[in-house]
Design a protein around this motif. Structure first.
Motif, PDB file in Angstrom:
ATOM      1  N   UNK A 242      -5.108  -4.471  -7.879  1.00  0.00           N
ATOM      2  CA  UNK A 242      -4.342  -4.960  -6.739  1.00  0.00           C
ATOM      3  C   UNK A 242      -5.214  -5.482  -5.608  1.00  0.00           C
ATOM      4  N   UNK A 243      -6.528  -5.329  -5.732  1.00  0.00           N
ATOM      5  CA  UNK A 243      -7.449  -5.813  -4.705  1.00  0.00           C
ATOM      6  C   UNK A 243      -7.492  -4.956  -3.453  1.00  0.00           C
ATOM      7  N   UNK A 244      -6.976  -3.729  -3.531  1.00  0.00           N
ATOM      8  CA  UNK A 244      -6.889  -2.880  -2.350  1.00  0.00           C
ATOM      9  C   UNK A 244      -8.251  -2.517  -1.790  1.00  0.00           C
TER      10      UNK A 244
ATOM     11  N   UNK B 167       0.836  -1.206   0.000  1.00  0.00           N
ATOM     12  CA  UNK B 167       0.000   0.000   0.000  1.00  0.00           C
ATOM     13  C   UNK B 167       0.868   1.252   0.000  1.00  0.00           C
ATOM     14  N   UNK B 168       1.960   1.220   0.733  1.00  0.00           N
ATOM     15  CA  UNK B 168       2.886   2.357   0.742  1.00  0.00           C
ATOM     16  C   UNK B 168       3.502   2.586  -0.621  1.00  0.00           C
TER      17      UNK B 168
ATOM     18  N   UNK C 229      -5.132   1.292   8.027  1.00  0.00           N
ATOM     19  CA  UNK C 229      -3.728   1.660   7.799  1.00  0.00           C
ATOM     20  C   UNK C 229      -3.476   1.870   6.312  1.00  0.00           C
ATOM     21  N   UNK C 230      -4.059   1.016   5.477  1.00  0.00           N
ATOM     22  CA  UNK C 230      -3.933   1.173   4.021  1.00  0.00           C
ATOM     23  C   UNK C 230      -4.585   2.489   3.589  1.00  0.00           C
ATOM     24  N   UNK C 231      -5.771   2.753   4.101  1.00  0.00           N
ATOM     25  CA  UNK C 231      -6.463   4.008   3.766  1.00  0.00           C
ATOM     26  C   UNK C 231      -5.666   5.222   4.195  1.00  0.00           C
ATOM     27  N   UNK C 232      -4.977   5.118   5.318  1.00  0.00           N
ATOM     28  CA  UNK C 232      -4.144   6.228   5.780  1.00  0.00           C
ATOM     29  C   UNK C 232      -3.057   6.549   4.757  1.00  0.00           C
ATOM     30  N   UNK C 233      -2.367   5.530   4.265  1.00  0.00           N
ATOM     31  CA  UNK C 233      -1.300   5.765   3.279  1.00  0.00           C
ATOM     32  C   UNK C 233      -1.862   6.368   2.000  1.00  0.00           C
TER      33      UNK C 233
END
Length: 147
Positions: free
Chosen positions: A107-109, A64-65, A130-134
């Protein structure tokens, strides 16, 4: 947990005007919060979230980053200066947004925390946050754009 994360360095971006911007995914901080504040190791120990082991969690945070820094952050200034354009009853996004959105989808994010029975990956919401934050820190409007 959390010791396998690849050290990151700020990614320096420059737009067509030569204005430099930086974005560094907060991987170490995210992992600390997941492990020590959210109690992620105990959560991952439940059968429902058994795939959310340390190795998988680190891979998701790093991936994600990388998406945020490599695809979304470079579009941040372009989105601010060019923006979406309305023409003949449709909206056109600036160059690069379509590719960035498709990288997110392919990517299925968007399916990380959705239940398995609905085509999701069934991972804990804390990891999805955490993914949404990035992604949001890299380019907030991109998080809501459907190209």
């Amino acid at each position: 947990m959390g010791t396998h994360l690849t050290p990151t360095h700020p990614i320096i971006l420059s737009d067509s005007y030569g204005i430099a911007m930086t974005f560094e995914p907060p991987l170490t901080e995210q992992r600390f919060v997941l492990d020590h504040v959210a109690g992620f190791p105990a959560l991952a120990a439940h059968e429902q979230f058994s795939t959310a082991d340390a190795k998988m969690t680190d891979a998701i945070l790093e991936g994600a980053g990388a998406l945020a820094a490599g695809k979304w952050a470079p579009l941040n200034r372009l989105g601010d200066t060019v923006g979406a354009q309305w023409s003949d009853g449709s909206v056109a996004m600036p160059g690069g947004f379509h590719d960035a959105y498709h990288s997110y989808v392919n990517g299925g994010w968007g399916t990380l925390t959705a239940p398995h029975e609905f085509g999701g990956q069934g991972l804990p919401t804390a990891l999805g946050m955490a993914v949404s934050e990035s992604l949001g820190a890299a380019n907030l409007p991109s998080r809501f754009v459907r190209c």
